[in-house]
Design a protein around this motif. Sequence first.
Motif, PDB file in Angstrom:
ATOM      1  N   TRP A  61      -4.189  10.518  -5.526  1.00  0.00           N
ATOM      2  CA  TRP A  61      -4.294  10.570  -4.159  1.00  0.00           C
ATOM      3  C   TRP A  61      -2.769  10.733  -3.513  1.00  0.00           C
ATOM      4  N   ARG A  62      -1.801  10.097  -4.316  1.00  0.00           N
ATOM      5  CA  ARG A  62      -0.286  10.077  -3.751  1.00  0.00           C
ATOM      6  C   ARG A  62       0.201  11.253  -3.712  1.00  0.00           C
ATOM      7  N   ALA A 118      -2.111   1.254  -4.634  1.00  0.00           N
ATOM      8  CA  ALA A 118      -3.653   1.081  -4.381  1.00  0.00           C
ATOM      9  C   ALA A 118      -3.728  -0.357  -3.704  1.00  0.00           C
ATOM     10  N   SER A 125      -9.867   8.133  -1.676  1.00  0.00           N
ATOM     11  CA  SER A 125      -9.567   8.100  -3.022  1.00  0.00           C
ATOM     12  C   SER A 125     -10.657   6.672  -3.559  1.00  0.00           C
ATOM     13  N   TYR A 154      -7.279  -0.136  -9.007  1.00  0.00           N
ATOM     14  CA  TYR A 154      -7.370   1.278  -8.998  1.00  0.00           C
ATOM     15  C   TYR A 154      -5.968   1.924  -9.437  1.00  0.00           C
ATOM     16  N   ASP A 155      -4.981   1.134  -9.606  1.00  0.00           N
ATOM     17  CA  ASP A 155      -3.637   1.651 -10.146  1.00  0.00           C
ATOM     18  C   ASP A 155      -3.815   1.903 -11.761  1.00  0.00           C
ATOM     19  N   GLU A 195      -1.249  12.564  -0.268  1.00  0.00           N
ATOM     20  CA  GLU A 195      -0.482  11.822   0.745  1.00  0.00           C
ATOM     21  C   GLU A 195       0.818  12.292   1.224  1.00  0.00           C
ATOM     22  N   VAL A 248       0.864  -1.165  -0.111  1.00  0.00           N
ATOM     23  CA  VAL A 248       0.077   0.014   0.225  1.00  0.00           C
ATOM     24  C   VAL A 248       0.814   1.220  -0.103  1.00  0.00           C
ATOM     25  N   ASN A 285      -1.710   6.846   4.952  1.00  0.00           N
ATOM     26  CA  ASN A 285      -2.066   6.186   3.777  1.00  0.00           C
ATOM     27  C   ASN A 285      -3.375   5.509   3.697  1.00  0.00           C
ATOM     28  N   GLN A 336      -6.138   6.547   0.953  1.00  0.00           N
ATOM     29  CA  GLN A 336      -6.898   5.505   0.292  1.00  0.00           C
ATOM     30  C   GLN A 336      -8.294   5.125   0.456  1.00  0.00           C
ATOM     31  N   SER A 396      -9.369   3.459  -3.070  1.00  0.00           N
ATOM     32  CA  SER A 396      -8.704   2.629  -3.507  1.00  0.00           C
ATOM     33  C   SER A 396      -8.185   1.855  -2.357  1.00  0.00           C
ATOM     34  N   GLY A 397      -8.684   2.107  -1.224  1.00  0.00           N
ATOM     35  CA  GLY A 397      -8.028   1.386  -0.282  1.00  0.00           C
ATOM     36  C   GLY A 397      -9.105   0.246   0.342  1.00  0.00           C
TER      37      GLY A 397
END
Length: 470
Positions: A352-353, A289, A379, A294-295, A356, A285, A372, A376, A381-382
């Motif tokens: 999102w990165r 993602a 977004s 989601y990547d 972050e 993570v 993180n 996530q 993605s988590g």
Amino acid sequence: MNPEKALVWFRRDLRDHDHAALSAALSNAGQVYCAFVFDTDILDALPSRQDRRVHFIRESLAELDTALRARGGGLIVRLGRAGEVIPGLARELGVASVYANRDYEPAAKTRDIAVAESLRAQGIAFHTRKDQAIFDGDEVLTQAGKPFSVFTPYKNAWLKRLTATDTAEWQCQGAFAPGPAEGIPPLEQIGFMPTDLDTIGIQPGMSGARALWDAFRAGRLARYAALRDYPAIKGVSYLSVHLRFGTISIRELARAALADESHAWLNELIWRDFYFMILDHFPRVVGHAFKPEYDAIRWAERPDWLAAWQQGRTGYPLVDAAMRQLNYSGWMHNRLRMVVASFLTKDLGLDWRLGERYFADQLNDFDLSANNGGWQWASSSGCDAQPYFRIFNPITQSEKFDPDGKFIRRYVPELAAVPNKYIHAPWLMGRLEQEAIGVVIGRDYPGPIVDHTQAREETLARYAVVKKTG
């Protein structure tokens, strides 16, 4: 009496009580040394040599050293690569064992493995203990023996497993080895400059944590569920930086939440364990993602929008107030962390990165697992994240959680004269009204850099790749 000597390596646990590694060392050795390393692997990666977190640590160490000296000990402080300093210090002191509390970040785990191997080569044992979490490792698993990826079943299993022993205080009684003659080095000696901790009202150390905790438990813990979402109200604990650096014990907070039946507060502590667990079991993570599909999302590339978001110049008052609070104080209210993260990813369509990373640089309480996990979540993605089609409306969030615009006016003072009717969307004022109150949109305060309704449609289209992959 046990003649063996031990070394306790303090990291993110800067207190002399209810400390798992310290308790174990004092119980098993006849004499215990205490040390902290300003790790250059970490310090050299910081964006500035004037960092509140380093200042907070230094002041907390000074208080810890004083407490240890009152008990016959003291704190050895070194500057260097911790992976090299600790084995060298252990050899210098002639200890039989080194104790430390576990860390769940990938880089820290790699470092600890190397330290353990180096110590083993010298015939020195390395023991780690659970301290910053109530449960860790494989203590809370699904019935299939796998790590959880959804919070509510994890919480239920966490609560089912919990006993009084899990939140009991670790007693730290035993014999300390005398500390060094010198005290804690000043910030300048480790290459950093003092910051504005006093100005922004942060009191480091165990005493700072105690003052906040006593005030919260006495007056606000019982009302936490009702007040926690309103940034203009003093409803939260403000303990996050103290939890991050361990100037207060998580077990004490959990005991109080259970005793006071504050389920909402306990829930937040369980989320903290959950994100530790995710980082520990799924280190991918960091940079990727949690949900691999989601990547595949193609994010917008708008450095100008990113800069506007960072500076609190998006034209959405609550978003801007939150970002300015972060830039000024190094802290942001949890509700607002969700609002600004949703805005960056789903209104601006930015990766999102990027958010972050900005939070990692700015937050006094930066913790990789929670930061993180939170980004996530926002977004989508988590693990157990907000579904991608649920998109915070920054205006309705503002109307609901800062109804009178009190928080907005504090951090966006150029909007002070805007009537409540328009404080959440000042561009809706007519030009004559703007001129009458001296707040002209586009001159005194920016207009919205994106239209939320249009941005929402673009987000749904952007995330369609996830639906296709699924």
